[in-house]
Design a protein around this motif. Structure first.
Motif, PDB file in Angstrom:
ATOM      1  N   LYS A  20      -6.557   1.162  -6.765  1.00  0.00           N
ATOM      2  CA  LYS A  20      -7.458   2.136  -6.154  1.00  0.00           C
ATOM      3  C   LYS A  20      -6.635   3.226  -5.485  1.00  0.00           C
ATOM      4  CE  LYS A  20     -11.179  -1.199  -5.367  1.00  0.00           C
ATOM      5  NZ  LYS A  20     -12.076  -1.844  -4.366  1.00  0.00           N
ATOM      6  N   LEU A  21      -7.196   4.459  -5.492  1.00  0.00           N
ATOM      7  CA  LEU A  21      -6.493   5.604  -4.923  1.00  0.00           C
ATOM      8  C   LEU A  21      -7.357   6.324  -3.906  1.00  0.00           C
ATOM      9  CD1 LEU A  21      -4.872   5.272  -7.712  1.00  0.00           C
ATOM     10  CD2 LEU A  21      -4.424   7.738  -7.482  1.00  0.00           C
ATOM     11  N   SER A  22      -6.680   6.918  -2.927  1.00  0.00           N
ATOM     12  CA  SER A  22      -7.369   7.808  -2.000  1.00  0.00           C
ATOM     13  C   SER A  22      -6.341   8.732  -1.353  1.00  0.00           C
ATOM     14  CB  SER A  22      -8.114   7.012  -0.925  1.00  0.00           C
ATOM     15  OG  SER A  22      -9.000   7.859  -0.220  1.00  0.00           O
ATOM     16  N   ASP A  82       2.418  -3.635  -9.664  1.00  0.00           N
ATOM     17  CA  ASP A  82       2.487  -4.430  -8.425  1.00  0.00           C
ATOM     18  C   ASP A  82       1.768  -3.772  -7.254  1.00  0.00           C
ATOM     19  OD1 ASP A  82       4.150  -6.553  -9.449  1.00  0.00           O
ATOM     20  OD2 ASP A  82       5.797  -5.096  -9.470  1.00  0.00           O
ATOM     21  N   VAL A  83       1.149  -2.624  -7.488  1.00  0.00           N
ATOM     22  CA  VAL A  83       0.507  -1.883  -6.394  1.00  0.00           C
ATOM     23  C   VAL A  83      -0.980  -1.740  -6.691  1.00  0.00           C
ATOM     24  CG1 VAL A  83       0.433   0.279  -5.114  1.00  0.00           C
ATOM     25  CG2 VAL A  83       2.629  -0.620  -5.895  1.00  0.00           C
ATOM     26  N   LYS A  84      -1.805  -2.207  -5.754  1.00  0.00           N
ATOM     27  CA  LYS A  84      -3.259  -2.121  -5.927  1.00  0.00           C
ATOM     28  C   LYS A  84      -3.895  -1.049  -5.050  1.00  0.00           C
ATOM     29  CE  LYS A  84      -2.866  -5.386  -8.831  1.00  0.00           C
ATOM     30  NZ  LYS A  84      -2.780  -4.990 -10.266  1.00  0.00           N
ATOM     31  N   TYR A  85      -3.161  -0.528  -4.076  1.00  0.00           N
ATOM     32  CA  TYR A  85      -3.683   0.538  -3.205  1.00  0.00           C
ATOM     33  C   TYR A  85      -2.662   1.668  -3.137  1.00  0.00           C
ATOM     34  CZ  TYR A  85      -7.664  -2.212  -1.638  1.00  0.00           C
ATOM     35  OH  TYR A  85      -8.852  -2.911  -1.609  1.00  0.00           O
ATOM     36  N   TRP A  86      -3.129   2.849  -3.511  1.00  0.00           N
ATOM     37  CA  TRP A  86      -2.291   4.045  -3.481  1.00  0.00           C
ATOM     38  C   TRP A  86      -2.884   5.075  -2.525  1.00  0.00           C
ATOM     39  CZ3 TRP A  86       2.297   4.410  -6.056  1.00  0.00           C
ATOM     40  CH2 TRP A  86       2.530   3.530  -7.122  1.00  0.00           C
ATOM     41  N   ILE A  87      -1.998   5.722  -1.779  1.00  0.00           N
ATOM     42  CA  ILE A  87      -2.352   6.902  -0.985  1.00  0.00           C
ATOM     43  C   ILE A  87      -1.583   8.057  -1.609  1.00  0.00           C
ATOM     44  CG2 ILE A  87      -2.306   8.010   1.268  1.00  0.00           C
ATOM     45  CD1 ILE A  87      -4.093   5.552   1.216  1.00  0.00           C
ATOM     46  N   THR A  88      -2.286   9.065  -2.061  1.00  0.00           N
ATOM     47  CA  THR A  88      -1.589  10.181  -2.706  1.00  0.00           C
ATOM     48  C   THR A  88      -0.847  11.035  -1.684  1.00  0.00           C
ATOM     49  OG1 THR A  88      -3.621  11.485  -2.570  1.00  0.00           O
ATOM     50  CG2 THR A  88      -3.187  10.304  -4.641  1.00  0.00           C
ATOM     51  N   ILE A  89      -1.587  11.514  -0.673  1.00  0.00           N
ATOM     52  CA  ILE A  89      -1.015  12.437   0.320  1.00  0.00           C
ATOM     53  C   ILE A  89      -1.477  11.992   1.700  1.00  0.00           C
ATOM     54  CG2 ILE A  89      -0.979  14.826   1.160  1.00  0.00           C
ATOM     55  CD1 ILE A  89      -1.565  15.646  -1.816  1.00  0.00           C
ATOM     56  N   ASP A  90      -0.567  11.932   2.638  1.00  0.00           N
ATOM     57  CA  ASP A  90      -0.940  11.546   4.001  1.00  0.00           C
ATOM     58  C   ASP A  90      -1.246  12.773   4.839  1.00  0.00           C
ATOM     59  OD1 ASP A  90      -0.795   9.260   6.210  1.00  0.00           O
ATOM     60  OD2 ASP A  90       0.175  11.049   7.030  1.00  0.00           O
ATOM     61  N   ASN A  91      -2.385  12.728   5.497  1.00  0.00           N
ATOM     62  CA  ASN A  91      -2.787  13.700   6.507  1.00  0.00           C
ATOM     63  C   ASN A  91      -2.560  15.149   6.064  1.00  0.00           C
ATOM     64  OD1 ASN A  91      -3.581  14.887   8.897  1.00  0.00           O
ATOM     65  ND2 ASN A  91      -2.431  13.461  10.187  1.00  0.00           N
ATOM     66  N   PRO A  92      -3.294  15.602   5.067  1.00  0.00           N
ATOM     67  CA  PRO A  92      -3.110  16.978   4.586  1.00  0.00           C
ATOM     68  C   PRO A  92      -3.396  18.023   5.662  1.00  0.00           C
ATOM     69  CG  PRO A  92      -5.121  16.010   3.706  1.00  0.00           C
ATOM     70  CD  PRO A  92      -4.366  14.896   4.353  1.00  0.00           C
ATOM     71  N   PHE A  93      -4.193  17.665   6.678  1.00  0.00           N
ATOM     72  CA  PHE A  93      -4.450  18.611   7.763  1.00  0.00           C
ATOM     73  C   PHE A  93      -3.144  18.993   8.454  1.00  0.00           C
ATOM     74  CE2 PHE A  93      -4.947  19.310  12.317  1.00  0.00           C
ATOM     75  CZ  PHE A  93      -5.851  20.359  12.359  1.00  0.00           C
ATOM     76  N   VAL A  94      -2.326  18.000   8.785  1.00  0.00           N
ATOM     77  CA  VAL A  94      -1.057  18.282   9.457  1.00  0.00           C
ATOM     78  C   VAL A  94      -0.121  19.047   8.523  1.00  0.00           C
ATOM     79  CG1 VAL A  94       1.036  17.214  10.397  1.00  0.00           C
ATOM     80  CG2 VAL A  94      -1.208  16.373  11.088  1.00  0.00           C
ATOM     81  N   VAL A 140       0.897  -1.159   0.000  1.00  0.00           N
ATOM     82  CA  VAL A 140       0.000   0.000   0.000  1.00  0.00           C
ATOM     83  C   VAL A 140       0.934   1.207   0.000  1.00  0.00           C
ATOM     84  CG1 VAL A 140      -1.810   1.261   1.202  1.00  0.00           C
ATOM     85  CG2 VAL A 140      -1.769  -1.254   1.292  1.00  0.00           C
ATOM     86  N   VAL A 141       1.007   1.915  -1.121  1.00  0.00           N
ATOM     87  CA  VAL A 141       2.079   2.887  -1.326  1.00  0.00           C
ATOM     88  C   VAL A 141       1.556   4.320  -1.191  1.00  0.00           C
ATOM     89  CG1 VAL A 141       3.841   3.733  -2.913  1.00  0.00           C
ATOM     90  CG2 VAL A 141       3.322   1.288  -2.807  1.00  0.00           C
ATOM     91  N   THR A 142       2.254   5.081  -0.339  1.00  0.00           N
ATOM     92  CA  THR A 142       1.951   6.502  -0.163  1.00  0.00           C
ATOM     93  C   THR A 142       2.940   7.317  -0.977  1.00  0.00           C
ATOM     94  OG1 THR A 142       1.145   6.093   2.089  1.00  0.00           O
ATOM     95  CG2 THR A 142       1.712   8.361   1.514  1.00  0.00           C
TER      96      THR A 142
END
Length: 974
Positions: A259-261, A196-208, A154-156
């Motif tokens: 999938k992305l989020s 090889d990646v099925k789950y992507w996180i674009t940006i972690d915790n934009p609030f911080v 799960v790649v950020t």
């Protein structure tokens, strides 16, 4: 209270299908869930396809900050400025330890591993033109090794470590140009790793990133000059995410099927007042943190109305085209929760006067309601321990248990579509603004070793076990038992004391009344007239308080009642030759009336209640006075003599084993008990046929890690010091526990007295049964973390399982079963009584659902101890009878002198009537009827027999004469 209920009901109905702000119904919904049943731990499992994961972030663990062409990130620069003491230059050195990290991931048994790419390791200056092949190969290797152990990455793309060049040259995320640059970086990553990646996180915790990177300056890049800058940064972060999502959707999704989020973090908040305004403030607080980014993605492409209203022009606006571009750009809801935000990075200004909380379940429900039931992947969750902790991390483990249990309830009971859970983090590392002051890893990293040695913590063992079982499946010991107690089981209720009335209330009013018998039947007092004083002996029936108390006790349905005498009141002068005869007479009447109601009195001679424990004033130095044990024995003889005809079950000392009692005091208490026991045994037992023992306070002590010998030993030690201290001299070998004495010797302590042979023989075996008072359970570990709950003398850390119901002590029913088994294992087949067991609850709560739950489950655990474990359990006493004498614990409540029957009383009575929990459909238990007590039979036996003999003789003589003269008359007729 009724107003709150009406408000919450209104919200539940009016907000059920309402959008937006559908999450407003959350607080109302949870306020109506059954208490405490809904709070009880849920034994169940997760769906079969649930995604178990663990995660890390690049800057925290990778190290190698200048290795193999990597460029500087804003964190490399930030940690070298200001007052910061440490850097992440080395971190956990994961760059050189892929094999160690993979081994740890494999040991855990997770199926997904979340990690982030270091943007500046791939593009040292942030753009494609500075591409670094060696840095990219590090991630290729990592993904390959993950695939080899069948773990999905799960790649950020961005976890707070922007290339410093982009910050210095463009102003970082404050510049809209970064939207395009980030899109190009994402394009490279999708192309390079996407197969090889099925789950992507674009940006972690934009609030911080926005608020604390560009507002408060707490995290990199540390900018804090412009109060409006965080909102412009947040605007750009949303656009950058949307650009990456559309790029993937158009060019990569069909082939790669991923999938992305965007990972959004949030606290939870509860209303400080029971008003609609407070609920709206809670909603607004969540909108300012989570809704800031979630609403544009999941609802309408725009910011929450609450933010727009309060911030006005400070908040950037989206065009209609931008709204459509941003809206819907998330394939699942990626939720972060825990120490990264809650209680650390949320300040009071965003709480709006409400109370922050760690309720993950309510947060999940709110997200589900507010954003139209999206699949929710918890991509970061966990807690932390202090930086000096090593492989024992009890707090982290129990918080993990709490959060995982919340996710399970959310699925099973709330119908929320939670698809995965990510424990944070895999290994210890650099903890952002907390540096190395805390540890969050499941694996301990020794930062002082060249290879950064990794060792699994107890939290890792716990998490592995949860994954293997896919949750918390119900075990046989978790299920309620069915069965009944023996026919002669003692069902009782306890009270610390009884209400004493030294002047009889019956016939005490000398007034004269006129009875209006022809009209309304009222009594009218005639002024100026009084009846002459009665010349009669006081009878037990004259005491109204006795009648009422016995009536209340009988209403419970028990056959035993336990209460305590007051030594200093019975013998105020300390001289048993001059007792308080009035008080003794009252106690005599009370016990007599109990017997008449078929209730066996159980009487304590002296109840230790810390500062309120009273000894007769002349006994100076209290228990340290060598004469006190003899004085206590004399007092016991007085009570046996005066009350023994009615009392067949005595407790000499109730709960003397208190932490505040010194070892010297305890030694004299043991002698006092023994002298009182021997006095009964030699002088009264033959005639009265009763039993005598003492009652010990016994909370169960459970190892925080039951699978760790290092915690099992401290738990045994605590039980030795708390229970064995008094139990072993009496029920064991006549001396203090060997473990207790050896531990104190190890500490060079001479505080523990030594039994001489005479005292050993005096104390040993002075019991007829083993009585305990049990209320709760606590956990202990040898690992020190919190000095407030650490006992230096025993070297143990006390703690609680955060999933336990608290009120204010923990409600842990299985602790009673374990306590009873401890007694059996140490003292074989000794008869055992649970002399007090109860829970404190708000006295105003007459529908005392917590006490109902408590009594049912604790009694059920007692049944398991009896039927399954072979404990020789003879009786159970609920504590307490009334709030009037024992505030907060009573089966009866009091309001303005009116007695209120609580719900728990009828529930307890029902259990008693069935003698436990009979198997449905089974034949009723057949118990012989007990003979009715004949009070005074022994006292009046000879006079009554003589009188009956005289009457009988007269009757026989009379009958004889009648028969004789009747026969004679018949003869004369012939």
């Amino acid at each position: 209270m009724s107003g709150l209920l009406a408000l919450l009901t209104f919200l539940a109905f009016t907000c059920g299908a309402a959008k937006p702000n559908a999450g407003l119904k959350t607080w109302g919904r949870f306020s109506k869930l059954p208490y405490p049943g809904d709070k009880a731990f849920l034994y169940d499992t997760f769906p079969g396809d649930f995604m178990w994961a663990v995660g890390t972030a690049a800057y925290q663990v990778e190290g190698a900050f200048e290795k193999d062409g990597k460029g500087l990130s804003i964190w490399d620069t930030f940690t070298r400025g200001g007052n910061r003491m440490a850097t992440g230059d080395v971190g956990s050195d994961s760059y050189h330890n892929i094999h160690a990290d993979i081994r740890a991931i494999k040991q855990l048994g997770v199926k997904h591993y979340r990690f982030s790419l270091s943007w500046s390791r791939i593009f040292p200056n942030g753009t494609r033109g500075s591409y670094n092949e060696i840095g990219t190969n590090y991630y290729r290797t990592l993904i390959k090794r993950l695939k080899e152990i069948r773990v999905q990455p799960v790649v950020t793309l961005y976890h707070w470590d922007l290339p410093d060049h982009l910050q210095q040259s463009l102003g970082g995320w404050s510049n809209p140009e970064l939207v395009g640059i980030f899109k190009d970086y994402a394009d490279f990553c999708f192309l390079t790793f996407g197969d090889d990646v099925k789950y992507w996180i674009t940006i972690d915790n934009p609030f911080v990133v926005a608020r604390h990177g560009y507002g408060t300056g707490v995290v990199a890049p540390g900018i804090k000059n412009d109060p409006d800058l965080p909102f412009r940064v947040g605007h750009n972060l949303l656009k950058a995410h949307a650009a990456a999502w559309h790029l993937y959707d158009r060019h990569y999704r069909r082939r790669q099927q991923g999938k992305l989020s965007m990972a959004l973090a949030s606290h939870w908040i509860k209303p400080s007042r029971t008003r609609l305004e407070s609920l709206r403030e809670c909603q607004c607080s969540l909108d300012h943190v989570l809704g800031w980014f979630a609403r544009p993605l999941f609802t309408d492409g725009d910011y929450p109305p609450c933010m727009k209203k309060r911030l006005g022009s400070r908040l950037p606006s989206f065009t209609q085209e931008e709204r459509e571009y941003v809206r819907g750009t998330a394939d699942f809801f990626a939720l972060s929760h825990g120490a990264a935000l809650s209680f650390q990075l949320i300040n009071d200004s965003l709480k709006f006067g409400q109370n922050e909380d760690l309720d993950l379940r309510m947060l999940l429900y709110w997200v589900n309601a507010e954003y139209d039931k999206p699949p929710i992947f918890v991509v970061q969750s966990g807690w932390y321990v202090l930086g000096n902790m090593k492989t024992e991390d009890p707090k982290h483990m129990y918080y993990l248990k709490r959060f995982i249990a919340a996710a399970l309830k959310s699925i099973v009971r709330d119908g929320v579509n939670v698809i995965g859970y990510t424990a944070w983090s895999l290994i210890d590392g650099f903890e952002w603004h907390r540096e190395y002051g805390i540890r969050r890893g499941l694996y301990y990293v020794d930062f002082n070793t060249p290879d950064m040695k990794r060792e699994p913590k107890t939290s890792a063992t716990f998490y592995r076990n949860v994954i293997q079982r896919n949750g918390f499946p119900e075990l046989p010991e978790n299920r309620p038992a069915q069965g009944v107690f023996p026919c002669d089981f003692a069902w009782g209720v306890s009270a610390n004391s009884i209400q004493v009335e030294t002047t009889p209330s019956q016939f005490a009013d000398p007034s004269v009344y006129l009875w209006n018998i022809s009209n309304n039947g009222e009594l009218t007092r005639l002024k100026g007239l009084s009846a002459p004083p009665l010349r009669r002996t006081t009878h037990c029936a004259d005491y109204a308080t006795i009648r009422q108390q016995v009536k209340d006790i009988k209403e419970v349905g028990v056959n035993h009642f336990h209460f305590s005498l007051n030594w200093s009141a019975v013998v105020p002068s300390g001289d048993v030759a001059r007792p308080n005869t009035t008080l003794l007479g009252y106690y005599r009447c009370f016990t007599r009336q109990l017997l008449q109601a078929n209730i066996t009195p159980v009487v304590t001679l002296w109840h230790h209640t810390r500062l309120r424990s009273s000894l007769p004033a002349p006994l100076i130095h209290k228990w340290l006075n060598r004469k006190t044990p003899e004085a206590f024995a004399d007092y016991a003889r007085l009570c046996y003599r005066e009350l023994g005809a009615h009392v067949k079950m005595w407790i000499t000392l109730n709960e003397p084993n208190d932490d505040m009692v010194s070892y010297q005091d305890g030694h004299q208490m043991l002698r006092a008990h023994a002298l009182a026991w021997h006095a009964y045994d030699r002088e009264f037992r033959h005639a009265q046929g009763g039993q005598v023992s003492l009652a010990l306070h016994m909370e169960w002590v459970e190892p925080a890690f039951s699978f760790s010998r290092e915690d099992v030993e401290p738990a045994k030690r605590v039980l030795d010091f708390r229970v064995g201290w008094f139990a072993e001299p009496i029920f064991g070998n006549g001396d203090y526990p060997l473990g207790m004495r050896s531990w104190l010797r190890q500490l060079n302590s001479l505080d523990l007295p030594v039994f001489n042979e005479e005292d050993r023989q005096l104390v040993k075996g002075t019991y007829d049964f083993f009585a305990i008072s049990h209320f709760s359970t606590e956990l202990v570990t040898h690992a020190k973390e919190d000095s407030y709950t650490y006992t230096e003398k025993l070297e143990v850390q006390q703690m609680k399982d955060t999933t336990w119901i608290m009120s204010p002590r923990a409600v842990v029913p299985w602790g009673l079963r374990k306590a009873l088994n401890w007694v059996r294992e140490h003292y074989c087949d000794v008869p055992v009584y649970v002399m007090a067991n109860g829970v404190q609850e708000d006295p105003a709560r007459f529908k005392d659902s917590l006490r109902v739950y408590y009594l049912y489950n604790y009694i059920n655990e007692a049944l398991k101890a009896y039927t399954l474990d072979g404990v020789n359990l003879k009786g159970y006493f609920a504590y307490a009878l009334s709030d009037q004498r024992d505030p907060g614990f009573g089966l009866y409540g009091n309001v303005h002198e009116e007695v209120i029957v609580k719900a728990s009383l009828s529930n307890y009575r029902n259990i008693i009537q069935f003698n436990g929990f009979p198997i449905p459909g089974a034949a009723p238990q057949q118990c012989p009827r007990l003979p009715q007590p004949c009070l005074g039979c022994q006292v009046l036996k000879r006079p009554v027999v003589g009188f009956l003999t005289l009457v009988g003789s007269g009757v026989l003589i009379t009958l004889g004469l009648i028969i004789y003269y009747t026969a004679k008359k018949h003869k004369e007729c012939y």
